[in-house]
Design a protein around this motif. Sequence first.
Motif, PDB file in Angstrom:
ATOM      1  N   GLY A  53       0.805  -1.213   0.000  1.00  0.00           N
ATOM      2  CA  GLY A  53       0.000   0.000   0.000  1.00  0.00           C
ATOM      3  C   GLY A  53       0.835   1.258   0.000  1.00  0.00           C
ATOM      4  N   SER A  76      -2.569   5.979   5.655  1.00  0.00           N
ATOM      5  CA  SER A  76      -2.038   4.825   4.936  1.00  0.00           C
ATOM      6  C   SER A  76      -3.158   3.944   4.394  1.00  0.00           C
ATOM      7  CB  SER A  76      -1.105   4.006   5.823  1.00  0.00           C
ATOM      8  OG  SER A  76      -1.822   3.341   6.834  1.00  0.00           O
ATOM      9  N   SER A  77      -2.820   3.230   3.347  1.00  0.00           N
ATOM     10  CA  SER A  77      -3.713   2.217   2.791  1.00  0.00           C
ATOM     11  C   SER A  77      -2.891   0.952   2.584  1.00  0.00           C
ATOM     12  CB  SER A  77      -4.317   2.685   1.469  1.00  0.00           C
ATOM     13  OG  SER A  77      -3.324   2.787   0.476  1.00  0.00           O
ATOM     14  N   HIS A  79      -3.366  -3.127   0.955  1.00  0.00           N
ATOM     15  CA  HIS A  79      -4.251  -4.000   0.187  1.00  0.00           C
ATOM     16  C   HIS A  79      -3.648  -5.399   0.103  1.00  0.00           C
ATOM     17  CE1 HIS A  79      -6.295  -0.307  -0.848  1.00  0.00           C
ATOM     18  NE2 HIS A  79      -5.097   0.186  -1.116  1.00  0.00           N
ATOM     19  N   SER A  91      -8.734  -4.800   2.453  1.00  0.00           N
ATOM     20  CA  SER A  91      -8.007  -3.531   2.446  1.00  0.00           C
ATOM     21  C   SER A  91      -8.125  -2.898   3.825  1.00  0.00           C
ATOM     22  CB  SER A  91      -8.586  -2.572   1.401  1.00  0.00           C
ATOM     23  OG  SER A  91      -8.363  -3.070   0.101  1.00  0.00           O
ATOM     24  N   LYS A  92      -7.077  -2.201   4.225  1.00  0.00           N
ATOM     25  CA  LYS A  92      -7.025  -1.515   5.525  1.00  0.00           C
ATOM     26  C   LYS A  92      -6.625  -0.061   5.269  1.00  0.00           C
ATOM     27  CE  LYS A  92      -4.946  -3.636   8.926  1.00  0.00           C
ATOM     28  NZ  LYS A  92      -5.860  -3.858  10.026  1.00  0.00           N
ATOM     29  N   PHE A  93      -7.404   0.861   5.819  1.00  0.00           N
ATOM     30  CA  PHE A  93      -7.121   2.283   5.716  1.00  0.00           C
ATOM     31  C   PHE A  93      -6.954   2.827   7.130  1.00  0.00           C
ATOM     32  CE2 PHE A  93      -9.749   0.940   2.196  1.00  0.00           C
ATOM     33  CZ  PHE A  93      -9.035   1.413   1.101  1.00  0.00           C
ATOM     34  N   GLU A 116      -9.157   3.251  12.107  1.00  0.00           N
ATOM     35  CA  GLU A 116      -8.836   2.159  11.198  1.00  0.00           C
ATOM     36  C   GLU A 116     -10.123   1.647  10.570  1.00  0.00           C
ATOM     37  OE1 GLU A 116      -7.343  -2.364  11.781  1.00  0.00           O
ATOM     38  OE2 GLU A 116      -6.002  -0.811  12.555  1.00  0.00           O
ATOM     39  N   ASN A 118     -11.462  -1.344   7.810  1.00  0.00           N
ATOM     40  CA  ASN A 118     -11.153  -2.530   7.011  1.00  0.00           C
ATOM     41  C   ASN A 118     -12.316  -2.833   6.075  1.00  0.00           C
ATOM     42  OD1 ASN A 118      -8.622  -3.337   8.255  1.00  0.00           O
ATOM     43  ND2 ASN A 118      -9.827  -3.776  10.058  1.00  0.00           N
TER      44      ASN A 118
END
Length: 133
Positions: A53, A76-77, A79, A91-93, A116, A118
Motif C-alpha cells: 500500500g 495509509s492504505s 491491500h 483492504s485496511k485504511f 482504522e 477494514n
Amino acid sequence: MRLAAVRRPGSSAWYLGGQYWLDRMKVSGLEPQGLLFNVNVPGKEGGLLSAAGLVALLDRRDNVFYPSAGGYLELSSLHSMAAIGSDFDFSKFTLDGRKYWSRDGQHVVALNAYLEWNTGTPPFTHLGFIGGT
C-alpha cells in the motif's frame, strides 16, 4: 515483516512512499469451548498475509522520541490479495494523528486519534483493536 519506505519530495513537509507487510500466521492451542474453535472465523486456520500500500505522513514534532510541541499525521492504505501471494482479500485504511503542547517545558499534554477501517475479509489477527495494539 513490515517494511515502509518514505521520501520527502522537494521542500514539501510531507513524506510519501509505500509499505509492504508479510505475515505467516499459525494458530494453535485452540480450546474446545473457545470462540475460535466453534466458529468459522477468517484466519482461524492461519495462512499467509501479503499486502502492499501507500503511506503519506507529516511530522512536525520538535523531537521524535520525546515531543513537547508540534504534531504528527499519518495516512495509509494497505491491500491484501491473491495477486501478491496472500491467502486473504481485504483492504485496511488508517489515520493516525497526534498533537503535543507544553507551556513550561516540563509538562506535556498529548492528544492522539487513531482510526482504522477494514474492507473485505481480513483475518481476525488483523482486525482493529479497541484500546490499541
